[in-house]
Write a protein that holds these residues in place. Structure first.
Motif, PDB file in Angstrom:
ATOM      1  N   GLY A  44      16.137  17.765  23.962  1.00 45.80           N
ATOM      2  CA  GLY A  44      15.661  16.457  24.385  1.00 45.80           C
ATOM      3  C   GLY A  44      15.910  16.226  25.862  1.00 45.80           C
ATOM      4  N   GLU A  45      14.878  15.766  26.560  1.00 47.79           N
ATOM      5  CA  GLU A  45      14.974  15.472  27.990  1.00 47.79           C
ATOM      6  C   GLU A  45      14.502  14.039  28.241  1.00 47.79           C
ATOM      7  OE1 GLU A  45      15.874  17.498  30.677  1.00 47.79           O
ATOM      8  OE2 GLU A  45      16.511  19.129  29.346  1.00 47.79           O
ATOM      9  N   ASN A  46      14.952  13.443  29.350  1.00 51.99           N
ATOM     10  CA  ASN A  46      14.528  12.070  29.646  1.00 51.99           C
ATOM     11  C   ASN A  46      13.696  11.957  30.922  1.00 51.99           C
ATOM     12  OD1 ASN A  46      16.560  12.445  31.545  1.00 51.99           O
ATOM     13  ND2 ASN A  46      17.352  10.361  31.327  1.00 51.99           N
ATOM     14  N   LYS A  47      13.461  13.106  31.579  1.00 47.94           N
ATOM     15  CA  LYS A  47      12.582  13.114  32.751  1.00 47.94           C
ATOM     16  C   LYS A  47      11.509  14.182  32.537  1.00 47.94           C
ATOM     17  CE  LYS A  47      15.461  11.137  36.375  1.00 47.94           C
ATOM     18  NZ  LYS A  47      16.460  10.530  35.510  1.00 47.94           N
ATOM     19  N   ILE A  48      10.249  13.765  32.644  1.00 50.24           N
ATOM     20  CA  ILE A  48       9.143  14.655  32.291  1.00 50.24           C
ATOM     21  C   ILE A  48       9.072  15.860  33.220  1.00 50.24           C
ATOM     22  CG2 ILE A  48       6.619  14.809  32.138  1.00 50.24           C
ATOM     23  CD1 ILE A  48       6.670  11.899  31.086  1.00 50.24           C
ATOM     24  N   GLN A  49       9.307  15.657  34.521  1.00 49.48           N
ATOM     25  CA  GLN A  49       9.219  16.783  35.461  1.00 49.48           C
ATOM     26  C   GLN A  49      10.280  17.832  35.155  1.00 49.48           C
ATOM     27  OE1 GLN A  49       6.750  17.417  37.898  1.00 49.48           O
ATOM     28  NE2 GLN A  49       7.763  19.382  37.578  1.00 49.48           N
ATOM     29  N   GLU A  50      11.494  17.376  34.897  1.00 51.81           N
ATOM     30  CA  GLU A  50      12.577  18.314  34.571  1.00 51.81           C
ATOM     31  C   GLU A  50      12.271  19.057  33.277  1.00 51.81           C
ATOM     32  OE1 GLU A  50      17.371  18.295  33.499  1.00 51.81           O
ATOM     33  OE2 GLU A  50      16.457  16.491  34.327  1.00 51.81           O
ATOM     34  N   MET A  51      11.767  18.340  32.288  1.00 49.29           N
ATOM     35  CA  MET A  51      11.421  18.959  31.008  1.00 49.29           C
ATOM     36  C   MET A  51      10.318  20.003  31.200  1.00 49.29           C
ATOM     37  SD  MET A  51      10.422  17.099  27.395  1.00 49.29           S
ATOM     38  CE  MET A  51       8.845  16.399  27.939  1.00 49.29           C
ATOM     39  N   THR A  52       9.328  19.681  32.016  1.00 52.65           N
ATOM     40  CA  THR A  52       8.214  20.601  32.262  1.00 52.65           C
ATOM     41  C   THR A  52       8.694  21.866  32.961  1.00 52.65           C
ATOM     42  OG1 THR A  52       6.645  18.764  32.373  1.00 52.65           O
ATOM     43  CG2 THR A  52       5.957  20.838  33.374  1.00 52.65           C
ATOM     44  N   MET A  66      10.692  14.291  24.233  1.00 52.09           N
ATOM     45  CA  MET A  66      10.866  13.352  25.338  1.00 52.09           C
ATOM     46  C   MET A  66      11.603  12.142  24.803  1.00 52.09           C
ATOM     47  SD  MET A  66      10.532  12.668  28.447  1.00 52.09           S
ATOM     48  CE  MET A  66      10.844  11.191  29.409  1.00 52.09           C
ATOM     49  N   ILE A  67      12.844  11.957  25.236  1.00 57.33           N
ATOM     50  CA  ILE A  67      13.675  10.896  24.662  1.00 57.33           C
ATOM     51  C   ILE A  67      13.854   9.698  25.587  1.00 57.33           C
ATOM     52  CG2 ILE A  67      14.930  12.527  23.197  1.00 57.33           C
ATOM     53  CD1 ILE A  67      17.274  12.280  25.226  1.00 57.33           C
ATOM     54  N   GLY A  68      13.395   9.821  26.834  1.00 56.61           N
ATOM     55  CA  GLY A  68      13.570   8.728  27.787  1.00 56.61           C
ATOM     56  C   GLY A  68      12.398   7.765  27.781  1.00 56.61           C
ATOM     57  N   HIS A  69      12.499   6.735  28.599  1.00 52.76           N
ATOM     58  CA  HIS A  69      11.407   5.782  28.761  1.00 52.76           C
ATOM     59  C   HIS A  69      10.238   6.480  29.450  1.00 52.76           C
ATOM     60  CE1 HIS A  69       9.353   2.003  29.188  1.00 52.76           C
ATOM     61  NE2 HIS A  69       9.275   2.144  30.497  1.00 52.76           N
ATOM     62  N   VAL A  70       9.040   6.309  28.916  1.00 55.30           N
ATOM     63  CA  VAL A  70       7.866   7.033  29.414  1.00 55.30           C
ATOM     64  C   VAL A  70       6.941   6.100  30.190  1.00 55.30           C
ATOM     65  CG1 VAL A  70       5.842   8.402  28.774  1.00 55.30           C
ATOM     66  CG2 VAL A  70       7.963   8.629  27.453  1.00 55.30           C
ATOM     67  N   GLN A  71       6.608   6.507  31.408  1.00 52.75           N
ATOM     68  CA  GLN A  71       5.599   5.802  32.195  1.00 52.75           C
ATOM     69  C   GLN A  71       4.232   6.407  31.862  1.00 52.75           C
ATOM     70  OE1 GLN A  71       7.871   6.720  35.942  1.00 52.75           O
ATOM     71  NE2 GLN A  71       7.241   4.636  36.467  1.00 52.75           N
ATOM     72  N   THR A  72       3.232   5.548  31.694  1.00 46.95           N
ATOM     73  CA  THR A  72       1.925   6.040  31.260  1.00 46.95           C
ATOM     74  C   THR A  72       1.337   7.082  32.217  1.00 46.95           C
ATOM     75  OG1 THR A  72       0.904   4.099  32.300  1.00 46.95           O
ATOM     76  CG2 THR A  72       1.303   3.987  29.932  1.00 46.95           C
ATOM     77  N   LEU A  84       7.537  15.965  20.390  1.00 46.72           N
ATOM     78  CA  LEU A  84       7.767  14.617  19.868  1.00 46.72           C
ATOM     79  C   LEU A  84       8.146  13.693  21.020  1.00 46.72           C
ATOM     80  CD1 LEU A  84       8.085  12.726  17.364  1.00 46.72           C
ATOM     81  CD2 LEU A  84      10.476  13.442  17.253  1.00 46.72           C
ATOM     82  N   ILE A  85       7.502  12.525  21.060  1.00 46.44           N
ATOM     83  CA  ILE A  85       7.836  11.499  22.047  1.00 46.44           C
ATOM     84  C   ILE A  85       8.575  10.389  21.331  1.00 46.44           C
ATOM     85  CG2 ILE A  85       6.929   9.857  23.739  1.00 46.44           C
ATOM     86  CD1 ILE A  85       4.498  11.721  24.066  1.00 46.44           C
ATOM     87  N   HIS A  86       9.837  10.170  21.714  1.00 46.79           N
ATOM     88  CA  HIS A  86      10.704   9.241  20.981  1.00 46.79           C
ATOM     89  C   HIS A  86      10.467   7.774  21.334  1.00 46.79           C
ATOM     90  CE1 HIS A  86      14.047  11.936  19.219  1.00 46.79           C
ATOM     91  NE2 HIS A  86      13.114  12.746  19.673  1.00 46.79           N
ATOM     92  N   GLY A  87      10.274   7.492  22.616  1.00 48.65           N
ATOM     93  CA  GLY A  87      10.380   6.101  23.049  1.00 48.65           C
ATOM     94  C   GLY A  87       9.062   5.386  23.243  1.00 48.65           C
TER      95      GLY A  87
END
Length: 233
Positions: A44-52, A66-72, A84-87
């Motif tokens: 689980g990661e909370n930053k999309i760039q780091e996860m990518t 993706m466990i963090g808050h997601v910006q569209t 899986l997108i959690h938030g």
């Protein structure tokens, strides 16, 4: 103890029906690979760039959550691979995930985040908002819904950051009650029949390093554990 030892200990304390998400945010790939080599496949990661970046570098049998808050405007960067997108906390975000998933001919699993904490800083919908989204977009009677590239697979919530175990327990039990209501009666009390191909509620994600045992007692089926595996940040 090592990451391998921490993982082994935690897995021995978690029932077989509970999924462990190893929260690896800010940790180097070498740490994740130690967990991977010990058998862990869900991170689980909370930053999309780091996860990518990690997705590109690491083995492709990993499930990335993706466990963090997601910006569209960031959804497009993970739509190709995220498991899986959690938030998910708004219809606008659901629509964007659906749009980006369609580009890759994928169906992306999502958890709807419910606000259960007393802290205003936490994100999430209330029960009424959740019911409205389900009623308008996942009701069999509403056949015109275009959200065909996402699947709602459950709910997620974060308890208040407090040492008061009774408070945390109350919040977890509240989320479990919403989950049970939807799962068991499919909103029939509101004359709604959920579209099973796009809405199958089988995951209740609640509980982190400090409270995962209590969360499991309260019915969690997925726990997000970071510092107890990888150490402090």
């Amino acid at each position: 103890m090592s990451i391998t030892q921490n993982l082994s200990q935690i897995k021995s304390q978690i029932p077989s029906n509970v999924t462990l998400v190893a929260v690896s945010k800010t940790k180097p790939v070498s740490d994740l690979m130690e967990a991977y080599n010990a058998g862990q496949r869900i991170f689980g990661e909370n930053k999309i760039q780091e996860m990518t970046d990690k997705w590109q570098e690491m083995p492709k049998d990993i499930q990335w959550h993706m466990i963090g808050h997601v910006q569209t405007n960031k959804v497009k960067f993970m739509a190709e691979y995220v498991s899986l997108i959690h938030g998910v906390d708004s219809l606008k975000l659901l629509e964007e995930i659906n749009k980006q998933a369609k580009k890759y001919n994928r169906i992306i699993d999502c958890l709807v985040q419910i606000h259960i904490a007393e802290e205003e800083t936490k994100f999430g919908l209330d029960e009424k908002e959740l019911n409205e989204i389900l009623k308008q977009h996942f009701d069999c009677a509403q056949c015109d819904s275009q959200l065909n590239n996402i699947k709602i697979v459950g709910l997620m919530g974060m308890a208040t950051f407090t040492n008061n175990q009774n408070q945390i327990k109350k919040e977890f039990k509240y989320l479990k009650s919403i989950f049970d209501k939807l799962k068991n009666i499919g909103l029939k009390s509101n004359a709604i029949e959920l579209k099973t191909e796009n809405c199958q509620l089988n995951t209740l994600s609640m509980g982190m390093s400090g409270d995962y045992k209590l969360a499991i007692e309260c019915g969690s089926t997925m726990v997000r554990i970071g510092s107890s595996i990888f150490g402090g940040r």
